[in-house]
Design an enzyme around this catalytic site. Structure first.
Site, PDB file in Angstrom:
ATOM      1  N   SER A  95       0.828  -1.208   0.000  1.00  0.00           N
ATOM      2  CA  SER A  95       0.000   0.000   0.000  1.00  0.00           C
ATOM      3  C   SER A  95       0.859   1.253   0.000  1.00  0.00           C
ATOM      4  O   SER A  95       0.449   2.298  -0.486  1.00  0.00           O
ATOM      5  CB  SER A  95      -0.906  -0.004   1.234  1.00  0.00           C
ATOM      6  OG  SER A  95      -0.144  -0.005   2.420  1.00  0.00           O
ATOM      7  N   CYS A  96       2.075   1.147   0.557  1.00  0.00           N
ATOM      8  CA  CYS A  96       2.960   2.314   0.627  1.00  0.00           C
ATOM      9  C   CYS A  96       3.397   2.788  -0.755  1.00  0.00           C
ATOM     10  O   CYS A  96       3.917   3.889  -0.905  1.00  0.00           O
ATOM     11  CB  CYS A  96       4.202   1.973   1.427  1.00  0.00           C
ATOM     12  SG  CYS A  96       3.886   1.079   2.949  1.00  0.00           S
ATOM     13  N   THR A  97       3.237   1.944  -1.767  1.00  0.00           N
ATOM     14  CA  THR A  97       3.697   2.316  -3.100  1.00  0.00           C
ATOM     15  C   THR A  97       2.562   2.726  -4.020  1.00  0.00           C
ATOM     16  O   THR A  97       2.761   2.924  -5.210  1.00  0.00           O
ATOM     17  CB  THR A  97       4.451   1.139  -3.753  1.00  0.00           C
ATOM     18  OG1 THR A  97       3.555   0.033  -3.889  1.00  0.00           O
ATOM     19  CG2 THR A  97       5.626   0.703  -2.901  1.00  0.00           C
TER      20      THR A  97
END
Length: 460
Positions: free
Chosen positions: A319-321
């Site tokens: 999700s961080c990307t």
């Protein structure tokens, strides 16, 4: 610089480049016209269609060229649903389908249709029995990918196709990731694919619709491509796509064996070189060139940037990307760790030395990212034990909530609990995954004033 993201888009195949340049000179005219230049263009288009149809395993008049693989999926689903409207408006998809399928399903549901989503196991595979269980009398269409775009797991297409045939339901197969490696098992009714996945140019998709399948193309009528793809054909790109598909399939058997050995090396050595890693996807029934793994206590975006600085181009489902701030729907459906996710997909011709250098670089990069985030090197211990602790990780994105959990789990005695407060969607997936990897008990999720409260009981 090694490019390890062929699953997103493969480098242009040399044959595609040659065919594209030649077709720009010979195939610029309108193939619908009867003069000499038009007839020459028509011959090129017909030859490309025959070549692609042979690779797909269908008749040339069953195959349509579309402006993209996504458009092929959208047109295939909408046309099949419209053609079988009298049967009903029920659509079946798997939980790990490509976003183009899921977006079509969402649009269908918004227009009053119904959708059933078939769950997958931890490897990312569906079962034919699960598909058979959700098929109904009003089911108009079922969709299933041939292999997953993110983790490479191959799906039981033949078995699901048989279940659909027994129920009288057509099956649409998204073959974008697998078509370059070989034909899809028989039994499908519609098939979609995308040229840039196998080394053809972007902007060319394939849609095959078997004779006898009820199909009503949606949108304004057009005389091009049997009315299923409006607009002037991009003939040079179509010729290049067909030529490259034939070329990659000719070398697929040998290249598959070579790349599978390299991927097996990555699958085996990454857990040996990097601690707290989960390699996901089926280890056997998978695409030969693709492997995905997730690293605890790692920010996926930072990891990808650092690998890029080390001259490796890889992808991620963390999700961080992503701009959505939610983990990949595929990893979520599988119930596996999402933080620090890396997808490596090797293009044809990848050298052994490139994989070895990646394995040399990865441990250092992961260690540096973990150190930067303050991740624990080992499970901490404290002489003063508290029966329960609460961690406030609200407003903090992955993997910080898991790192904070790992830091304090040793501060509660066996049987004690740690409650993590988090409003990050990834925590719903990553905290249970951490518990499984660390042999701790995930008690469950509880409501909180903000976000959710994730309760973990220490076992070891």
């Amino acid at each position: 610089m090694p490019y390890f993201d062929a699953a997103s888009s493969a480098p242009l195949h040399p044959v595609a480049r040659q065919a594209l340049l030649a077709a720009l000179d010979e195939g610029w005219a309108d193939p619908a016209r009867l003069y000499r230049e038009g007839r020459r263009a028509r011959l090129l288009l017909d030859a490309a269609r025959e070549t692609a149809a042979e690779a797909v395993g269908c008749r040339p008049d069953e195959l349509t060229f579309t402006p993209s693989g996504t458009r092929a999926v959208h047109s295939g689903i909408s046309g099949a649903l419209a053609g079988r409207r009298r049967t009903g408006r029920h659509l079946v998809v798997s939980a790990v389908e490509h976003s183009s399928v899921l977006h079509s399903a969402a649009a269908h549901e918004a227009q009053g249709g119904s959708v059933s989503e078939v769950a997958v196991d931890r490897s990312g595979a569906v079962s034919a029995a699960a598909y058979a269980d959700v098929l109904r009398e009003d089911t108009a269409l079922a969709c299933l990918q041939s292999a997953n775009h993110e983790v490479g797991t191959e799906q039981p297409v033949a078995e699901v196709a048989e279940a659909c045939r027994a129920a009288g339901v057509p099956l649409l197969v998204d073959a974008a990731q697998s078509l370059g490696w070989g034909p899809v098992p028989d039994g499908w009714s519609l098939l979609a694919a995308s040229a840039h996945k196998w080394g053809g140019p972007s902007g060319v998709g394939l849609l095959a619709v078997r004779k006898g399948v009820r199909f009503a193309a949606q949108g304004p009528a057009d005389e091009r491509e049997s009315g299923r793809a409006a607009g002037f054909e991009n003939l040079p790109a179509i010729v290049a796509a067909a030529a490259s598909l034939r070329a990659v399939r000719a070398q697929a058997a040998a290249e598959s064996v070579r790349l599978r050995a390299l991927v097996d090396r990555i699958r085996a050595r990454v857990p040996q070189l990097v601690s707290d890693v989960e390699v996901v996807g089926d280890p056997v029934r998978r695409l030969p060139h693709l492997v995905t793994f997730s690293c605890l206590y790692v920010d996926g975006e930072t990891l990808l940037h650092e690998l890029d600085r080390a001259e490796f181009s890889v992808s991620s489902g963390s999700s961080c990307t992503s701009s959505t701030l939610t983990p990949s729907h595929v990893l979520r459906a599988m119930g596996v760790l999402s933080e620090g996710n890396v997808r490596v997909s090797l293009p044809s011709g990848t050298a052994d030395e490139e994989v070895e250098r990646f394995l040399d670089v990865l441990p250092r990069v992961v260690a540096e990212v973990r150190e930067r985030l303050g991740a624990p090197v080992s499970a901490p211990r404290s002489p003063a034990l508290t029966a329960s602790l609460v961690i406030d990780a609200l407003g903090k994105r992955c993997p910080i909530p898991v790192i904070e959990l790992a830091k304090v789990i040793g501060e509660v005695p066996p049987g004690g609990t740690v409650t993590v407060l988090s409003d990050d969607e990834a925590a719903r997936l990553d905290i249970p995954a951490w518990c499984a990897m660390r042999e701790q008990e995930y008690v469950g999720e509880e409501p909180a004033d903000r976000g959710s409260a994730y309760v973990v009981r220490r076992l070891t």
